[in-house]
Design a protein around this motif. Sequence first.
Motif, PDB file in Angstrom:
ATOM      1  N   TYR A   1      -6.338 -14.603  16.055  1.00  0.00           N
ATOM      2  CA  TYR A   1      -5.476 -13.599  16.691  1.00  0.00           C
ATOM      3  C   TYR A   1      -4.949 -12.600  15.659  1.00  0.00           C
ATOM      4  N   THR A   2      -5.189 -11.330  15.919  1.00  0.00           N
ATOM      5  CA  THR A   2      -4.718 -10.299  14.984  1.00  0.00           C
ATOM      6  C   THR A   2      -3.787  -9.292  15.648  1.00  0.00           C
ATOM      7  N   GLY A   3      -3.620  -9.365  16.959  1.00  0.00           N
ATOM      8  CA  GLY A   3      -2.796  -8.373  17.642  1.00  0.00           C
ATOM      9  C   GLY A   3      -3.571  -7.071  17.800  1.00  0.00           C
ATOM     10  N   PRO A   4      -2.933  -6.076  18.380  1.00  0.00           N
ATOM     11  CA  PRO A   4      -3.632  -4.825  18.676  1.00  0.00           C
ATOM     12  C   PRO A   4      -4.041  -4.042  17.425  1.00  0.00           C
ATOM     13  N   GLU A   5      -3.423  -4.327  16.283  1.00  0.00           N
ATOM     14  CA  GLU A   5      -3.699  -3.534  15.073  1.00  0.00           C
ATOM     15  C   GLU A   5      -4.974  -3.937  14.365  1.00  0.00           C
ATOM     16  N   GLY A   6      -5.464  -5.111  14.636  1.00  0.00           N
ATOM     17  CA  GLY A   6      -6.592  -5.629  13.872  1.00  0.00           C
ATOM     18  C   GLY A   6      -6.095  -6.233  12.561  1.00  0.00           C
ATOM     19  N   ASP A   7      -7.051  -6.697  11.765  1.00  0.00           N
ATOM     20  CA  ASP A   7      -6.696  -7.444  10.551  1.00  0.00           C
ATOM     21  C   ASP A   7      -6.451  -6.496   9.366  1.00  0.00           C
ATOM     22  N   ILE A   8      -5.412  -5.686   9.478  1.00  0.00           N
ATOM     23  CA  ILE A   8      -5.106  -4.705   8.425  1.00  0.00           C
ATOM     24  C   ILE A   8      -4.435  -5.427   7.253  1.00  0.00           C
ATOM     25  N   THR A   9      -4.817  -5.047   6.033  1.00  0.00           N
ATOM     26  CA  THR A   9      -4.200  -5.699   4.864  1.00  0.00           C
ATOM     27  C   THR A   9      -3.460  -4.708   3.973  1.00  0.00           C
ATOM     28  N   GLU A  10      -3.308  -3.489   4.436  1.00  0.00           N
ATOM     29  CA  GLU A  10      -2.537  -2.513   3.651  1.00  0.00           C
ATOM     30  C   GLU A  10      -1.774  -1.637   4.629  1.00  0.00           C
ATOM     31  N   LEU A  11      -0.478  -1.679   4.553  1.00  0.00           N
ATOM     32  CA  LEU A  11       0.351  -0.873   5.454  1.00  0.00           C
ATOM     33  C   LEU A  11       1.366  -0.084   4.632  1.00  0.00           C
ATOM     34  N   GLU A  12       1.751   1.027   5.179  1.00  0.00           N
ATOM     35  CA  GLU A  12       2.755   1.867   4.516  1.00  0.00           C
ATOM     36  C   GLU A  12       4.138   1.214   4.623  1.00  0.00           C
ATOM     37  N   SER A  13       5.032   1.706   3.787  1.00  0.00           N
ATOM     38  CA  SER A  13       6.420   1.271   3.897  1.00  0.00           C
ATOM     39  C   SER A  13       7.000   1.829   5.198  1.00  0.00           C
ATOM     40  N   ALA A  14       7.746   0.999   5.889  1.00  0.00           N
ATOM     41  CA  ALA A  14       8.344   1.453   7.149  1.00  0.00           C
ATOM     42  C   ALA A  14       9.556   2.336   6.904  1.00  0.00           C
ATOM     43  N   TYR A  15      10.092   2.256   5.696  1.00  0.00           N
ATOM     44  CA  TYR A  15      11.370   2.905   5.438  1.00  0.00           C
ATOM     45  C   TYR A  15      11.316   3.528   4.039  1.00  0.00           C
ATOM     46  N   PRO A  16      10.400   4.499   3.844  1.00  0.00           N
ATOM     47  CA  PRO A  16      10.178   5.013   2.482  1.00  0.00           C
ATOM     48  C   PRO A  16      11.384   5.726   1.882  1.00  0.00           C
ATOM     49  N   GLU A  17      12.299   6.164   2.740  1.00  0.00           N
ATOM     50  CA  GLU A  17      13.463   6.896   2.215  1.00  0.00           C
ATOM     51  C   GLU A  17      14.661   5.974   2.001  1.00  0.00           C
ATOM     52  N   HIS A  18      14.462   4.683   2.224  1.00  0.00           N
ATOM     53  CA  HIS A  18      15.588   3.753   2.054  1.00  0.00           C
ATOM     54  C   HIS A  18      16.060   3.794   0.592  1.00  0.00           C
ATOM     55  N   PRO A  19      17.374   3.855   0.367  1.00  0.00           N
ATOM     56  CA  PRO A  19      17.858   3.971  -1.018  1.00  0.00           C
ATOM     57  C   PRO A  19      17.393   2.832  -1.926  1.00  0.00           C
ATOM     58  N   SER A  20      17.039   1.722  -1.340  1.00  0.00           N
ATOM     59  CA  SER A  20      16.595   0.601  -2.181  1.00  0.00           C
ATOM     60  C   SER A  20      15.226   0.836  -2.795  1.00  0.00           C
ATOM     61  N   VAL A  21      14.510   1.869  -2.326  1.00  0.00           N
ATOM     62  CA  VAL A  21      13.233   2.203  -2.967  1.00  0.00           C
ATOM     63  C   VAL A  21      13.241   3.595  -3.584  1.00  0.00           C
TER      64      VAL A  21
END
Lengths: 128, 500
Positions: free
Chosen positions: B420-440
């Motif tokens: 089972y991989t869900g609708p996205e398929g077996d992705i192994t590289e994803l972007e940051s969901a919150y690139p502007e978060h001050p912690s990054v």
Amino acid sequence: MTEETARGRGGLQPVPPAFPRAHRGPEDPLLIIVWQSGGLAGGEPIRIHRVDTSELPEARRERLERRLAALKQALEETGAPVGADLVEYTIEVEADGVRETFTVADDMDPANPTVQRLRELLAELSAT
Amino acid sequence: MIVKSEKIQQQVVMDEARIEGYVPEPTAASKEELARLGAGIPVPIPRPIPIPMPIPFLLGSRFMIWKQDPTVSELGRRLTYLRRLVLNGPRDARIETSLPGTTPVVRNVTGDFIFGASSPESDCAHTFAVIRRTLTMWEQSRNGTAIPWAWNTGTNTSVITNHPRGFNGANAFYTRNGKSLSFGFFTPAGAAVPVFTCRSLDIVAHETGHAILDGLKPGWLGVGNVPQTGAMHEAFGDLTAIFLALTQFDQVETFVALTRANLHAKNFLAAVAEQFGSALGRPSGLRNADNDLKLSQVSNQVHELSQVFTGALYDILADIYSFELVQQAAKKDPTQILFEVAQKVRKLLLDAIVASPESGATFTDVANQMLQVSQGQGDAPIYRTFIRNRFQVREVLVAPTPLAATPLAQGLIDLTDKKYTGPEGDITELESAYPEHPSVTDGVTQDRSETCGTMQLPEYARPQKEIDADLKKLQAGDEPIPEEGLLVQEVKDLKKAFAS
């Protein structure tokens, strides 16, 4: 606490040149604020000292300025200890309308000149 | 004396006489045949036949340790066994113990370190044993390869020093400059007896985790790192404590029984440093791994921030355990399954960390590496579905499909479907969901022109290269190990391992 002081983990923040300048007079007061943060528990920084040197007798003011200068010199020469869960002291110094900030981690090593100078400054501030 | 010697001599003669009767003597015909065949040929000198000796049995040492801390009475204090040479101290080739007035703590005649619960000797023994077990645990995740301390090199095998009662204060820390772990003690307001942080398995494991991670990724401490890198250090410490508990069968069994094999039931495993937390007024431990915190809900303070990563990892552990329980329930006990799942997730995390950037690593970096390592080692695709989902929920990885719409989020996932991989398929590289978060973003740039009131003095920002130079100095000075003769082979092996 200002945004720029909340950074880092026991590392150094930008350290200004030999400050306070020598022979400051009563007309050039310093505002010194010290925040304590870090440690295993984390949590919000706690302000542990706020001293306006204009309110101090001259001898005490001079001693405090010397302690501050000595700490900064030690920081420049030997740096602050590197580690994790160390208690950190963020020191804000405001003079002539300019504020500078630096952070020192305390690893309780009496052989480390920076830690020694930090202890001396904190003791001086406590006595004030 | 002479009489005794004569008696022994007589006994030897009698024994030889007895044996002689059983030694076969060649017949005359045989002697002739031998002379004919072997005339002139030198008869080989008989050599003794080596007799196999039993392999020397390494006794190791037993220690009495707090299985969680003095407040977790279900587990209390139990024996643990280290199958290795531990010298008086306690010390070995990697760890030494220092408590003025108490150390070196001396083993008993059977080589064990067992003392009364409140004694300083017990604190030394307990803390050493937990540090040792923690180091061994992570080395086992690297197939037994030694993990250096940050200052170790091919020529420097200096130990880390354990200070079990290091100072009076409510803290414990790791210091690279001091090459040590230091544990404080304090008396909480209104309490009659002090709290010794060294008696907490979680706290000792947490601090040791910092030292281990600093050995693997020295660039993750110090300036130039975003807050998430510091938070990774804290998360690694807390996860080390959880994984260490899960290496001990008695703890795993107790945990499974108390929670009915549900990792999300209130439990001592997810609660980190119960006694210390309680002293600070936190009833569920200092921190709790079974949390729902997202990036948008935490500050930049590294301990608070770390809970996002720790929580995601704990959920992944729980998901994989649920899946493996369904898969293996007929074949194995739930205790054994949890023990094995924890080993697997622990190794996955460590391999992902090792593969992550040498400095400035973010949660997204480590999460993506976990996906890639998982795929590379041939885990079932559903493992990566759990990893993606949990980091997406925490706002670490971007979710291409709205999370609420996924079967996983709706609790409709079929735990018998390994693929089972869900609708996205077996992705192994994803972007940051919150690139502007001050912690990054915070601390990335040295441009402080926007910071009101701060002096613009970049020349006084101590550069990373100076911190690296300090580390080089630490690495240069090897320190002699007392009783090194006993540990000579181990030290030799370590030098070889650290050189590579």
